[in-house]
Design a protein around this motif. Structure first.
Motif, PDB file in Angstrom:
ATOM      1  N   ALA A   1       0.820  -1.211   0.000  1.00 22.96           N
ATOM      2  CA  ALA A   1       0.000   0.000   0.000  1.00 22.96           C
ATOM      3  C   ALA A   1       0.854   1.262   0.000  1.00 22.96           C
ATOM      4  CB  ALA A   1      -0.926  -0.004   1.214  1.00 22.96           C
ATOM      5  N   LEU A   2       2.026   1.187   0.632  1.00 28.55           N
ATOM      6  CA  LEU A   2       2.903   2.361   0.714  1.00 28.55           C
ATOM      7  C   LEU A   2       3.866   2.463  -0.462  1.00 28.55           C
ATOM      8  CD1 LEU A   2       3.856   2.326   4.509  1.00 28.55           C
ATOM      9  CD2 LEU A   2       2.270   3.873   3.362  1.00 28.55           C
ATOM     10  N   LEU A   3       3.929   1.429  -1.299  1.00 27.46           N
ATOM     11  CA  LEU A   3       4.918   1.416  -2.380  1.00 27.46           C
ATOM     12  C   LEU A   3       4.687   2.559  -3.369  1.00 27.46           C
ATOM     13  CD1 LEU A   3       7.287   0.027  -3.757  1.00 27.46           C
ATOM     14  CD2 LEU A   3       5.658  -1.447  -4.941  1.00 27.46           C
ATOM     15  N   TYR A   4       3.454   2.696  -3.848  1.00 30.74           N
ATOM     16  CA  TYR A   4       3.183   3.731  -4.845  1.00 30.74           C
ATOM     17  C   TYR A   4       3.397   5.142  -4.282  1.00 30.74           C
ATOM     18  CZ  TYR A   4       0.660   6.714  -8.092  1.00 30.74           C
ATOM     19  OH  TYR A   4       0.305   7.725  -8.950  1.00 30.74           O
ATOM     20  N   PRO A   5       2.844   5.488  -3.100  1.00 32.01           N
ATOM     21  CA  PRO A   5       3.125   6.821  -2.559  1.00 32.01           C
ATOM     22  C   PRO A   5       4.610   7.067  -2.320  1.00 32.01           C
ATOM     23  CG  PRO A   5       1.263   5.840  -1.420  1.00 32.01           C
ATOM     24  CD  PRO A   5       1.866   4.767  -2.271  1.00 32.01           C
ATOM     25  N   ALA A   6       5.337   6.040  -1.882  1.00 33.74           N
ATOM     26  CA  ALA A   6       6.771   6.221  -1.642  1.00 33.74           C
ATOM     27  C   ALA A   6       7.518   6.483  -2.946  1.00 33.74           C
ATOM     28  CB  ALA A   6       7.341   4.990  -0.941  1.00 33.74           C
ATOM     29  N   LEU A   7       7.209   5.701  -3.993  1.00 37.24           N
ATOM     30  CA  LEU A   7       7.852   5.920  -5.290  1.00 37.24           C
ATOM     31  C   LEU A   7       7.509   7.303  -5.837  1.00 37.24           C
ATOM     32  CD1 LEU A   7       7.398   2.462  -7.062  1.00 37.24           C
ATOM     33  CD2 LEU A   7       9.511   3.458  -6.200  1.00 37.24           C
ATOM     34  N   LEU A   8       6.248   7.683  -5.700  1.00 38.57           N
ATOM     35  CA  LEU A   8       5.824   8.995  -6.179  1.00 38.57           C
ATOM     36  C   LEU A   8       6.567  10.108  -5.445  1.00 38.57           C
ATOM     37  CD1 LEU A   8       3.876  10.653  -7.943  1.00 38.57           C
ATOM     38  CD2 LEU A   8       2.220  10.530  -6.058  1.00 38.57           C
TER      39      LEU A   8
ATOM     40  N   SER B   1       9.273  12.557  -7.290  1.00 40.37           N
ATOM     41  CA  SER B   1       8.945  13.980  -7.279  1.00 40.37           C
ATOM     42  C   SER B   1      10.032  14.781  -6.570  1.00 40.37           C
ATOM     43  CB  SER B   1       7.593  14.204  -6.600  1.00 40.37           C
ATOM     44  OG  SER B   1       6.574  13.501  -7.267  1.00 40.37           O
ATOM     45  N   PHE B   2      10.494  14.286  -5.448  1.00 48.55           N
ATOM     46  CA  PHE B   2      11.545  14.985  -4.709  1.00 48.55           C
ATOM     47  C   PHE B   2      12.826  15.056  -5.536  1.00 48.55           C
ATOM     48  CE2 PHE B   2      15.147  14.976  -1.758  1.00 48.55           C
ATOM     49  CZ  PHE B   2      14.863  16.102  -1.000  1.00 48.55           C
ATOM     50  N   GLY B   3      13.160  13.964  -6.231  1.00 46.76           N
ATOM     51  CA  GLY B   3      14.362  13.983  -7.068  1.00 46.76           C
ATOM     52  C   GLY B   3      14.248  14.972  -8.214  1.00 46.76           C
ATOM     53  N   MET B   4      13.074  15.019  -8.862  1.00 44.68           N
ATOM     54  CA  MET B   4      12.895  15.958  -9.968  1.00 44.68           C
ATOM     55  C   MET B   4      12.954  17.401  -9.484  1.00 44.68           C
ATOM     56  SD  MET B   4       9.891  14.085 -12.181  1.00 44.68           S
ATOM     57  CE  MET B   4       9.854  15.457 -13.320  1.00 44.68           C
TER      58      MET B   4
ATOM     59  N   VAL C   1      -6.365   0.882   9.685  1.00 47.94           N
ATOM     60  CA  VAL C   1      -5.181   0.891   8.808  1.00 47.94           C
ATOM     61  C   VAL C   1      -5.591   1.158   7.372  1.00 47.94           C
ATOM     62  CG1 VAL C   1      -3.334  -0.548   7.865  1.00 47.94           C
ATOM     63  CG2 VAL C   1      -3.802  -0.585  10.310  1.00 47.94           C
ATOM     64  N   ALA C   2      -6.691   0.549   6.923  1.00 49.71           N
ATOM     65  CA  ALA C   2      -7.153   0.775   5.559  1.00 49.71           C
ATOM     66  C   ALA C   2      -7.525   2.244   5.341  1.00 49.71           C
ATOM     67  CB  ALA C   2      -8.360  -0.121   5.265  1.00 49.71           C
ATOM     68  N   THR C   3      -8.124   2.862   6.350  1.00 46.91           N
ATOM     69  CA  THR C   3      -8.466   4.281   6.242  1.00 46.91           C
ATOM     70  C   THR C   3      -7.219   5.145   6.149  1.00 46.91           C
ATOM     71  OG1 THR C   3     -10.485   3.909   7.520  1.00 46.91           O
ATOM     72  CG2 THR C   3      -9.704   6.174   7.350  1.00 46.91           C
ATOM     73  N   LEU C   4      -6.233   4.851   6.995  1.00 49.77           N
ATOM     74  CA  LEU C   4      -4.990   5.626   6.967  1.00 49.77           C
ATOM     75  C   LEU C   4      -4.265   5.456   5.642  1.00 49.77           C
ATOM     76  CD1 LEU C   4      -3.635   4.958  10.582  1.00 49.77           C
ATOM     77  CD2 LEU C   4      -4.710   7.038   9.716  1.00 49.77           C
ATOM     78  N   MET C   5      -4.226   4.222   5.138  1.00 52.66           N
ATOM     79  CA  MET C   5      -3.556   3.990   3.863  1.00 52.66           C
ATOM     80  C   MET C   5      -4.297   4.684   2.719  1.00 52.66           C
ATOM     81  SD  MET C   5      -0.852   2.302   4.476  1.00 52.66           S
ATOM     82  CE  MET C   5      -0.823   3.288   5.971  1.00 52.66           C
ATOM     83  N   GLY C   6      -5.637   4.737   2.823  1.00 49.15           N
ATOM     84  CA  GLY C   6      -6.399   5.433   1.796  1.00 49.15           C
ATOM     85  C   GLY C   6      -6.168   6.934   1.798  1.00 49.15           C
ATOM     86  N   LEU C   7      -5.757   7.485   2.946  1.00 44.17           N
ATOM     87  CA  LEU C   7      -5.499   8.921   3.030  1.00 44.17           C
ATOM     88  C   LEU C   7      -4.088   9.299   2.612  1.00 44.17           C
ATOM     89  CD1 LEU C   7      -7.265   9.762   6.426  1.00 44.17           C
ATOM     90  CD2 LEU C   7      -8.082  10.290   4.120  1.00 44.17           C
ATOM     91  N   ILE C   8      -3.164   8.341   2.708  1.00 41.53           N
ATOM     92  CA  ILE C   8      -1.766   8.677   2.428  1.00 41.53           C
ATOM     93  C   ILE C   8      -1.564   9.023   0.957  1.00 41.53           C
ATOM     94  CG2 ILE C   8       0.533   7.665   2.230  1.00 41.53           C
ATOM     95  CD1 ILE C   8       0.116   6.313   4.876  1.00 41.53           C
ATOM     96  N   GLU C   9      -2.131   8.226   0.047  1.00 40.40           N
ATOM     97  CA  GLU C   9      -1.900   8.455  -1.385  1.00 40.40           C
ATOM     98  C   GLU C   9      -2.404   9.815  -1.846  1.00 40.40           C
ATOM     99  OE1 GLU C   9      -3.098   6.383  -5.644  1.00 40.40           O
ATOM    100  OE2 GLU C   9      -2.956   5.170  -3.824  1.00 40.40           O
ATOM    101  N   PRO C  10      -3.661  10.198  -1.556  1.00 42.22           N
ATOM    102  CA  PRO C  10      -4.068  11.548  -1.968  1.00 42.22           C
ATOM    103  C   PRO C  10      -3.287  12.646  -1.262  1.00 42.22           C
ATOM    104  CG  PRO C  10      -5.780  10.494  -0.653  1.00 42.22           C
ATOM    105  CD  PRO C  10      -4.776   9.440  -0.983  1.00 42.22           C
ATOM    106  N   ALA C  11      -2.863  12.402  -0.013  1.00 41.57           N
ATOM    107  CA  ALA C  11      -2.075  13.418   0.688  1.00 41.57           C
ATOM    108  C   ALA C  11      -0.747  13.657  -0.015  1.00 41.57           C
ATOM    109  CB  ALA C  11      -1.846  12.993   2.132  1.00 41.57           C
ATOM    110  N   VAL C  12      -0.087  12.567  -0.448  1.00 44.11           N
ATOM    111  CA  VAL C  12       1.178  12.711  -1.173  1.00 44.11           C
ATOM    112  C   VAL C  12       0.948  13.422  -2.504  1.00 44.11           C
ATOM    113  CG1 VAL C  12       3.033  11.445  -2.317  1.00 44.11           C
ATOM    114  CG2 VAL C  12       2.247  10.730  -0.066  1.00 44.11           C
TER     115      VAL C  12
END
Length: 404
Positions: A168-175, A179-182, A365-376
């Motif tokens: 669940a955290l893989l996509y937000p972390a990669l994003l 983004s930070f590198g660019m 946990v599912a709620t928190l993970m659902g909020l992380i992606e849009p927050a990033v």
């Protein structure tokens, strides 16, 4: 008995590798020759008592491997196979792997007269504290098959939860990393060139552009220093947390401070209730069951309070009263324990409470993970928007000046 890793050559000249049990290296070589193998190298996998191996450099296996071998051991021991034989069978299935070496070392320690829990304690980097404590309680109560079955379920569920969280955290972390590198590359290589054009035209730069220029200058001149400082801070924090007293204070902060306390209380209560239910239903004495379930709780402060609960119960206090005085368990769990004690069905009631707590925890946990992606996404989009605006505003001003 000890385990030896060998490399040998068979009659066809093929190189063979594996693990063999013997009382000494000489015995291992003799055993290989009996199998028509020419030993090339034979090395012990376990440090001797005279040269103990530090826990930091001990053998390590992945969470998936631990889950698999626990499930296999639980199945074999549950069919009345002795522990040492179950270890041999599981090791045979994982031949020539670190798991096989580990299990044969544990088996050798048992054959030398040690208990299963004592043998596991020699490998703290592989078997966590809760694992060893549960096995010890199962051996003392004679309910080792039931305890191993619970451990298999617990380790498997924890592995699945960790794997699900990582995915669940893989996509937000990669994003975030991309983004930070660019943005870092833009600040170092693109922004300085653009600002030189603005300055050469004598344009009056807005505040947003001046801030971007200042950040670009800081990143270009002190970026590496900042990385070193951040790495040093992380290293110092890890060293500080390595001290048990400091880690206890940090865990107490997590367990008693909002907004962390709600999630921490839910997580630790779910682990504690599920483990306590299985141990009580396996006829483990209540005080021993509480102490063993305390080892399952991830938070050291909650674990300390749970051990205080065991002490209070040993002194004659009821379980629900001791849990209420600890002030680290949800009121719902305390009420359920009180109901189970009054009805004499503490085990089944705790099991139901553990299931409910796990379900609520999964939903949280599912709620928190659902909020992380849009927050990033929103954070990275906002930062990019500010950078674009800081570059476009001077261009718009230049066009206005040219038009005038």
């Amino acid at each position: 008995m000890a385990a030896f890793v060998y490399r040998a050559v068979d009659a066809l000249g093929q190189t063979q590798r594996g693990v063999v049990e013997a009382s000494s290296a000489t015995g291992a070589r003799r055993l290989l020759r009996d199998r028509s193998l020419l030993p090339v190298s034979v090395e012990a996998t376990r440090a001797t008592a005279a040269t103990p191996r530090p826990a930091l450099f001990g053998p390590k296996i992945g969470a998936k491997a631990l889950s698999t071998l626990t499930r296999q051991l639980a199945t074999l021991v549950g069919t009345d196979i002795r522990v040492e034989e179950a270890l041999r069978l599981v090791a045979a299935q994982a031949a020539a792997t670190p798991v096989a070496e580990l299990l044969l070392n544990v088996r050798g320690r048992i054959l030398d007269g040690g208990s299963f829990a004592t043998a596991l304690a020699e490998h703290p980097t592989v078997f966590p504290e809760f694992f060893r404590a549960s096995v010890a309680a199962g051996e003392q109560s004679g309910k080792l098959p039931q305890v191993l079955a619970h451990l298999a379920d617990f380790v498997d569920s924890r592995y699945r939860a960790a794997n699900k969280l990582q995915l669940a955290l893989l996509y937000p972390a990669l994003l975030g990393v991309v983004s930070f590198g660019m943005m870092t590359l833009l600040l170092i290589y693109v922004v300085p060139d653009i600002t030189r054009v603005f300055i050469s035209r004598g344009a009056e730069l807005p505040f947003l552009t001046r801030a971007l220029i200042a950040i670009s200058w800081a990143v270009s001149h002190f970026g590496l220093v900042a990385l070193v400082v951040i790495a040093g801070a992380i290293f110092a924090t890890r060293r500080w947390l390595a001290v048990p007293a400091n880690r206890l204070r940090f865990h107490q902060f997590i367990a008693t401070t909002r907004p962390f306390s709600g999630f921490s209380r839910q997580l630790n209560a779910a682990r504690f209730a599920g483990s306590l239910a299985t141990l009580v239903q396996s006829d483990v004495p209540l005080v021993d069951a509480i102490a063993t379930a305390a080892a399952v709780t991830p938070n050291m402060f909650v674990r300390k309070q749970a051990l205080e609960v065991a002490t209070r119960v040993r002194e004659g206090t009821s379980l629900h009263r001791a849990m209420e005085e600890a002030r680290v368990f949800p009121p719902m769990l305390v009420a359920i324990v009180a109901s189970g004690e009054s009805s004499g069905r503490l085990g089944p009631v705790l099991a139901r409470a553990g299931v409910d707590l796990d379900r609520d925890l999964d939903a949280l946990v599912a709620t928190l993970m659902g909020l992380i992606e849009p927050a990033v996404l929103l954070t990275m989009g906002g930062v990019v928007l500010l950078m674009v605006l800081s570059i476009l505003l001077p261009i718009i001003n230049l066009n206005n000046l040219a038009g005038q």
